[in-house]
Design an enzyme around this catalytic site. Structure first.
Site, PDB file in Angstrom:
ATOM      1  N   TRP A 106       0.838  -1.208   0.000  1.00  0.00           N
ATOM      2  CA  TRP A 106       0.000   0.000   0.000  1.00  0.00           C
ATOM      3  C   TRP A 106       0.861   1.241   0.000  1.00  0.00           C
ATOM      4  CZ3 TRP A 106      -4.402  -1.236  -1.737  1.00  0.00           C
ATOM      5  CH2 TRP A 106      -4.955  -2.482  -1.427  1.00  0.00           C
ATOM      6  N   ASP A 176      -1.036   6.772   6.648  1.00  0.00           N
ATOM      7  CA  ASP A 176      -2.112   5.841   6.287  1.00  0.00           C
ATOM      8  C   ASP A 176      -2.289   4.907   7.479  1.00  0.00           C
ATOM      9  OD1 ASP A 176      -3.679   3.759   5.393  1.00  0.00           O
ATOM     10  OD2 ASP A 176      -2.450   3.271   3.646  1.00  0.00           O
ATOM     11  N   LYS A 200     -11.633  -2.063   8.486  1.00  0.00           N
ATOM     12  CA  LYS A 200     -10.818  -3.004   9.260  1.00  0.00           C
ATOM     13  C   LYS A 200     -11.141  -2.897  10.753  1.00  0.00           C
ATOM     14  CE  LYS A 200      -7.662  -2.425   5.560  1.00  0.00           C
ATOM     15  NZ  LYS A 200      -7.704  -3.712   4.902  1.00  0.00           N
TER      16      LYS A 200
HETATM   17  N1  PMP Z   1      -3.753   1.114   3.025  1.00  0.00           N
HETATM   18  C1  PMP Z   1      -3.711   0.009   3.792  1.00  0.00           C
HETATM   19  C2  PMP Z   1      -2.700  -0.051   4.904  1.00  0.00           C
HETATM   20  C3  PMP Z   1      -4.596  -1.045   3.554  1.00  0.00           C
HETATM   21  O1  PMP Z   1      -4.560  -2.137   4.311  1.00  0.00           O
HETATM   22  C4  PMP Z   1      -5.541  -0.925   2.508  1.00  0.00           C
HETATM   23  C5  PMP Z   1      -6.566  -1.989   2.212  1.00  0.00           C
HETATM   24  N2  PMP Z   1      -6.266  -3.263   2.508  1.00  0.00           N
HETATM   25  C6  PMP Z   1      -5.519   0.211   1.704  1.00  0.00           C
HETATM   26  C7  PMP Z   1      -4.631   1.220   2.014  1.00  0.00           C
HETATM   27  C8  PMP Z   1      -6.483   0.385   0.562  1.00  0.00           C
HETATM   28  O2  PMP Z   1      -7.679   0.717   1.121  1.00  0.00           O
HETATM   29  P1  PMP Z   1      -9.028   0.909   0.300  1.00  0.00           P
HETATM   30  O3  PMP Z   1      -9.419  -0.442  -0.187  1.00  0.00           O
HETATM   31  O4  PMP Z   1      -9.934   1.460   1.339  1.00  0.00           O
HETATM   32  O5  PMP Z   1      -8.766   1.856  -0.801  1.00  0.00           O
END
Ligand code: PMP
Length: 364
Positions: A106, A176, A200
């Site tokens: 991510w 994030d 989450k």
């Molecule tokens: N950042 C992290 C640390 C994640 O775990 C995730 C999703 N697993 C995301 C970003 C992406 O999130 P989204 O699906 O809400 O765009």
């Protein structure tokens, strides 16, 4: 007839996201859904401009404000597009010139989106070691002249690593926090902006929580090409209702925040989170000949636990036995392999104990 299952018919859910919600919260949703507060309609059927829904937004923001211990100089947006949209909104609003710590999948996506928007500095990359480690507490990341902010990912969902310190920097911090939001106390005064997809630790998917300093949100300093909907200022000035929000989701985030408060808040979540993580890590560590953890011990995550057996065939057999015992969603991400147990706030200790038991008996 009850429309709810019994708690006993629930699976032990280790999903990485959308993750488990507390049964108590599911019951609240089920009770209130058809007839919201006696209004004769559900929350999904009322105007987002109604007094009632404005109250829901205010309640959700207030509960999150209390949980995070935010001062009056911070504001909360409840918008859409997921954390993925934030990868783009951060550089569009605060950059270019972001310094990034690339600690996982991510984080890499966040770097890519920032690069599209202009000059971006990758000050750390854990890629060569399959993201099993993180920068140490001693490392500083001040960035070059002209750097605007330091962006990092507090918990790396795929690889199972988590920062247990704040990176040292003289730059404004942006983080994030998708996979460890409201799971432990954090000094929010150290951050200019944090964001999380709710799915989450904090509710259902479809709500993105942005917590930031008021002036960071309200003063747009970006390029005039940035579309209205991608400006924080737009959402801040419209009290997070510039366009139709995820009404149902915002309500559930509020229920979830109040559930965390009833458990004793983020400090209690951290204590419980450590107890849960210890149950699994200690079971894995008892058999180093049989199980390998992915993350370096010092940066192990309290949220996502990544481990594997000696062969893929054993991993498959482990998951088949897990399934037989109603333990689900333990398959690791394809980039990492092996198993991943996500034990967010709402995953009960009993589920974690059931997994620790499986780890021990399967190892034998
Ligand atoms: N950042 C992290 C640390 C994640 O775990 C995730 C999703 N697993 C995301 C970003 C992406 O999130 P989204 O699906 O809400 O765009």
């Amino acid at each position: 007839m009850s429309i709810l299952p019994t708690p006993n018919s629930r699976k032990h859910n280790f999903s990485a996201g959308p993750g488990a919600l507390p049964f108590e919260v599911l019951e609240e949703i089920a009770r209130e859904l058809p007839d919201f507060r006696g209004l004769g309609i559900s929350i999904m059927e009322m105007s987002h401009r109604s007094k009632e829904f404005e109250g829901v937004v205010a309640d959700t923001r207030a509960a999150l404000t209390r949980l995070l211990g935010l001062g009056a100089d911070y504001e909360i947006l409840l918008i859409q597009g997921g954390a993925s949209q934030q990868f783009a909104m951060v550089p569009m609003n605060l950059g270019p010139g972001g310094v990034y710590l690339n600690t996982g999948e991510w984080a890499s996506k966040a770097v890519e989106e920032a690069q599209r928007w202009g000059e971006t500095f990758e000050a750390y990359s854990g890629k060569a070691e399959t993201f099993r480690d993180l920068p140490s507490e001693e490392q500083r990341f001040d960035g070059p002249v002209g750097a605007k902010y330091l962006h990092y990912t507090s918990n790396n969902t795929l690889y199972g690593t988590q920062f247990h310190h704040l990176p040292r920097t003289n730059l404004p911090l942006v983080c994030d926090v998708s996979s460890d939001f409201i799971s432990r106390p954090v000094d929010m005064t150290r951050f200019d902006l944090v964001y999380a997809g709710a799915q989450k630790n904090a509710g259902p998917s479809g709500v993105t929580i942005v917590v930031a300093k008021r002036d960071v949100l309200r003063t747009f300093k970006g390029d005039s090409r940035v579309p209205t909907i991608f400006r924080y200022q737009t959402h801040a000035e419209n009290e997070t209702m510039y366009n139709t929000p995820n009404c149902f989701g915002i309500w559930v985030v509020g229920l979830m925040a109040r559930w965390v408060e009833r458990q004793g808040g983020v400090a209690a979540m951290e204590v419980l989170g450590r107890e849960k993580a210890d149950l699994i890590y200690s079971a894995i560590d008892e058999r180093p000949d049989f199980y390998q953890g992915h993350a370096v011990k010092a940066v192990r995550s309290l949220m996502n636990i990544t481990f594997r057996c000696a062969t893929e065939a054993l991993d498959e057999a482990f998951m088949a036995e897990a399934d037989r015992r109603s333990l689900i969603s333990l398959k690791g991400h394809r980039k990492v392999g092996g198993m991943r147990a996500s034990i967010y706030n709402a995953v009960p200790k009993e589920s974690v104990a059931a997994l620790a038991d499986l780890i021990r008996t399967f190892g034998r």
